[in-house]
Design an enzyme around this catalytic site. Structure first.
Site, PDB file in Angstrom:
ATOM      1  N   GLU A 116      24.943  -0.329  15.867  1.00 60.51           N
ATOM      2  CA  GLU A 116      25.328  -1.590  16.501  1.00 60.51           C
ATOM      3  C   GLU A 116      26.573  -1.390  17.360  1.00 60.51           C
ATOM      4  O   GLU A 116      27.366  -0.461  17.133  1.00 60.51           O
ATOM      5  CB  GLU A 116      25.616  -2.616  15.388  1.00 60.51           C
ATOM      6  CG  GLU A 116      26.032  -3.985  15.903  1.00 60.51           C
ATOM      7  CD  GLU A 116      26.011  -5.069  14.828  1.00 60.51           C
ATOM      8  OE1 GLU A 116      25.874  -4.731  13.635  1.00 60.51           O
ATOM      9  OE2 GLU A 116      26.126  -6.244  15.203  1.00 60.51           O
ATOM     10  N   TYR A 142      22.557  -5.742   1.331  1.00 55.49           N
ATOM     11  CA  TYR A 142      23.747  -4.890   1.195  1.00 55.49           C
ATOM     12  C   TYR A 142      24.175  -4.819  -0.264  1.00 55.49           C
ATOM     13  O   TYR A 142      24.043  -5.807  -1.012  1.00 55.49           O
ATOM     14  CB  TYR A 142      24.897  -5.435   2.054  1.00 55.49           C
ATOM     15  CG  TYR A 142      24.698  -5.146   3.528  1.00 55.49           C
ATOM     16  CD1 TYR A 142      25.008  -3.891   4.035  1.00 55.49           C
ATOM     17  CD2 TYR A 142      24.171  -6.096   4.387  1.00 55.49           C
ATOM     18  CE1 TYR A 142      24.820  -3.601   5.388  1.00 55.49           C
ATOM     19  CE2 TYR A 142      23.978  -5.813   5.741  1.00 55.49           C
ATOM     20  CZ  TYR A 142      24.307  -4.559   6.231  1.00 55.49           C
ATOM     21  OH  TYR A 142      24.113  -4.260   7.558  1.00 55.49           O
ATOM     22  N   GLU A 144      18.391  -3.379   7.608  1.00 62.20           N
ATOM     23  CA  GLU A 144      19.825  -3.195   7.283  1.00 62.20           C
ATOM     24  C   GLU A 144      19.936  -3.037   5.778  1.00 62.20           C
ATOM     25  O   GLU A 144      19.546  -3.940   5.027  1.00 62.20           O
ATOM     26  CB  GLU A 144      20.666  -4.389   7.760  1.00 62.20           C
ATOM     27  CG  GLU A 144      20.813  -4.451   9.268  1.00 62.20           C
ATOM     28  CD  GLU A 144      21.781  -5.531   9.737  1.00 62.20           C
ATOM     29  OE1 GLU A 144      22.724  -5.866   8.999  1.00 62.20           O
ATOM     30  OE2 GLU A 144      21.568  -6.037  10.865  1.00 62.20           O
ATOM     31  N   ASN A 173      18.057 -11.508  15.146  1.00 64.62           N
ATOM     32  CA  ASN A 173      18.641 -10.859  13.967  1.00 64.62           C
ATOM     33  C   ASN A 173      19.318 -11.928  13.107  1.00 64.62           C
ATOM     34  O   ASN A 173      20.074 -12.755  13.630  1.00 64.62           O
ATOM     35  CB  ASN A 173      19.700  -9.834  14.407  1.00 64.62           C
ATOM     36  CG  ASN A 173      20.542  -9.344  13.233  1.00 64.62           C
ATOM     37  OD1 ASN A 173      20.074  -8.530  12.442  1.00 64.62           O
ATOM     38  ND2 ASN A 173      21.764  -9.839  13.099  1.00 64.62           N
ATOM     39  N   GLU A 174      19.071 -11.880  11.827  1.00 58.93           N
ATOM     40  CA  GLU A 174      19.719 -12.809  10.890  1.00 58.93           C
ATOM     41  C   GLU A 174      19.762 -14.212  11.494  1.00 58.93           C
ATOM     42  O   GLU A 174      20.826 -14.832  11.586  1.00 58.93           O
ATOM     43  CB  GLU A 174      21.112 -12.300  10.472  1.00 58.93           C
ATOM     44  CG  GLU A 174      21.014 -10.987   9.716  1.00 58.93           C
ATOM     45  CD  GLU A 174      22.264 -10.573   8.943  1.00 58.93           C
ATOM     46  OE1 GLU A 174      23.327 -11.197   9.099  1.00 58.93           O
ATOM     47  OE2 GLU A 174      22.163  -9.608   8.156  1.00 58.93           O
TER      48      GLU A 174
HETATM   49  O1  AHR Z   1      25.784  -4.331   9.758  1.00 56.14           O
HETATM   50  C1  AHR Z   1      26.799  -5.268   9.943  1.00 56.14           C
HETATM   51  C2  AHR Z   1      26.273  -6.690  10.051  1.00 56.14           C
HETATM   52  O2  AHR Z   1      25.693  -7.056   8.845  1.00 56.14           O
HETATM   53  C3  AHR Z   1      25.197  -6.915  11.061  1.00 56.14           C
HETATM   54  O3  AHR Z   1      25.686  -7.123  12.335  1.00 56.14           O
HETATM   55  C4  AHR Z   1      24.530  -8.154  10.561  1.00 56.14           C
HETATM   56  O4  AHR Z   1      23.182  -8.229  10.915  1.00 56.14           O
HETATM   57  C5  AHR Z   1      24.748  -8.081   9.066  1.00 56.14           C
HETATM   58  O5  AHR Z   1      25.226  -9.260   8.544  1.00 56.14           O
END
Ligand code: AHR
Length: 487
Positions: A25, A239, A295, A172-173
């Site tokens: 990114e 995450y 991600e 995205n998101e």
């Molecule tokens: O990877 C960092 C961020 O995490 C990305 O920009 C977003 O899609 C996610 O929240």
């Protein structure tokens, strides 16, 4: 002692090579400095792209690279990143650190990066703040060979033939930084935007809709119900954030409890993939729509003294274990998981590569990708593990994680001893094993590679023996190994 039974007659299918993908990114020093330094840099480069980083990406056979975001994607206007570099519009990266970007890395530079690496591009289009026309014309610019103003513009910018981009993300998101949409609204927006992302010639797009944030089952359900018919993939973001958002762990200073919390958190993606996949099954029982985990990885506190908006963190053997646990889960779910992209490639979050000016280090996570690369495009094999539990009452994980696959006369077994302190004897039952070769990555749970001091790397491994139908492997504490078994 741990037992692993490998079942050659049992398989979830072929492990898609795209599970070994990455994500880059416009964030901190991922693109600028980490990948792109410009043609005039004293750092060795080809067309502005760092040679050392490209070579590292090639060595793990990186199959696909996602760009330009992330949150950045929904504020990125692709026209700002084409044409003469010195004339491009400047922008402030409002998501990440408020820094000014000169857009010198744009569409042509990204496609050049993919060419040098030999990977496929995966582009995420702007739904949050971009128009349908803008997205539609980006696809045309990339994939059309017709005679139009847009194509003539590409040719004037130095690219005669279309590139033929296949993987296309529609936002995205979109539930968060990409527009804070409700799933009902996004499903309709997705339907409209994807409709104008045309197929040019043979360049058929693989269209990826925005999926859930972690465990949001309702998002998956609503988007699948309303839009599965016009998507090829649905994303999932997950995450591992030990300590939680407001009290994140540090990347290199942590306790054993933190270690187990991290691994238990990473292992939880098994539950999420299973849960979302079951929802997808309701609308797509044949599993035509791929799950795209575009991600994933650890998210720790930034390193002291670095810009909090740049998400720069070091990477230890703990991260390597997270990678091993996650990739084993994706391998086992290869009937649904078609792609995964670690966040991120260089200098951001669970990076596989770190750079400082002209220096580069490969992280322990990088070496896990190196150890796992033979799984790409191989037939997954059933892998039943009987292991003891490790950790605390709150955060417990099995002592060993593993996965297995078969390709070209070899079975590849990847196995990890998650115990930070004790070696383990692992007995793998696998009738018919011919010769076996091995490689290993091992270290202390908080060990890491730093600039000028990078002790961790994959090494030859031979602490195993074939005993009839079994292979006895002596796995050191905190280690990830690859065995290549001739059959
Ligand atoms: O990877 C960092 C961020 O995490 C990305 O920009 C977003 O899609 C996610 O929240």
């Amino acid at each position: 002692m741990t037992r692993i039974h490998i079942r050659r007659g049992q398989s979830a299918g072929t492990i898609s090579r795209y599970i070994y993908g990455s994500f880059s990114e416009h964030l901190g020093h991922c693109i600028y400095g980490g990948i792109f330094v410009g043609k005039d840099s004293s750092i060795p480069n080809v067309n502005g792209i760092r040679t050392d980083v490209v070579e590292a990406m090639k060595a793990i056979r990186m199959p696909v690279l996602r760009w330009p975001g992330g949150c950045f994607a929904d504020e990125y206007h692709w026209r700002d990143g084409i044409g003469p570099q010195e004339k491009r519009r400047n922008m402030v990266n409002t998501n990440w650190g408020g820094v000014t970007e000169d857009n010198s890395f744009g569409t042509h530079e990204f496609m050049e990066l993919c060419r040098q690496v030999g990977c496929e591009p995966y582009i995420t289009g702007n739904v949050g703040s971009g128009t349908m026309q803008e997205m539609s014309e980006w696809v045309e610019y990339l994939n059309s060979d017709g005679d139009s103003t847009v194509v003539r513009e590409r040719r004037a910018n130095g690219r005669q033939d279309s590139w033929g981009v296949r993987f296309w993300g529609v936002g995205n998101e979109s539930w968060g930084c990409g527009g804070i949409m409700r799933p009902e609204y996004y499903a309709d927006v997705y339907r409209r935007y994807q409709n104008f992302c045309r197929q040019y010639g043979d360049h058929k797009l693989y269209k990826i809709a925005c999926g859930s944030n972690g465990g949001d089952a309702n998002w998956t359900d609503v988007v699948m119900k309303n839009a599965a018919f016009c998507m090829d993939g649905l994303s999932l973001h997950y995450y591992t954030i030990p300590g939680g958002w407001n009290n994140k762990n540090k990347a290199i200073v942590f306790t054993k409890e933190d270690y187990f919390e991290t691994l238990a958190g990473a292992a939880d993606i098994d539950r999420l993939v299973t849960m979302h996949s079951e929802i997808m099954d309701k609308y797509d029982p044949d599993k035509r729509v791929g799950m795209i985990v575009d991600e994933w990885g650890t998210w720790f506190e930034v390193e002291p003294g670095t810009n909090p908006g740049f998400l720069y963190q070091q990477n230890t053997m703990r991260d390597a274990m997270v990678a091993a646990v996650s990739l084993d889960i994706f391998n086992r779910h290869c009937d649904r998981v078609f792609m995964a992209n670690i966040a991120q490639t260089v200098n951001v979050l669970q990076a596989i590569i770190l750079t400082k000016d002209e220096q580069m280090v490969l992280t322990p996570t990088y070496y896990v990708f190196d150890l796992y690369k033979e799984h790409m495009d191989a037939k997954e094999l059933g892998c039943e593990i009987e292991a003891g539990k490790l950790g605390t009452e709150k955060f417990s994980v099995p002592g060993v994680t593993a996965s297995a696959s078969e390709k070209d006369g070899f079975i590849t077994v990847t196995l990890s001893n998650l115990d930070p302190d004790k070696a383990d004897d692992v007995v793998i039952s696998l009738p018919g094993a011919g010769g076996v070769t091995g490689r290993i990555l091992q270290g202390k749970m908080d060990e890491f590679n730093d600039f000028g001091n990078a002790p961790l790397k994959t090494e030859a491994f031979s602490d195993f023996e074939i005993r009839g139908d079994e292979i006895l492997v002596r796995m050191p504490a905190c280690s990830v190994a690859e065995l290549r078994v001739k059959i």
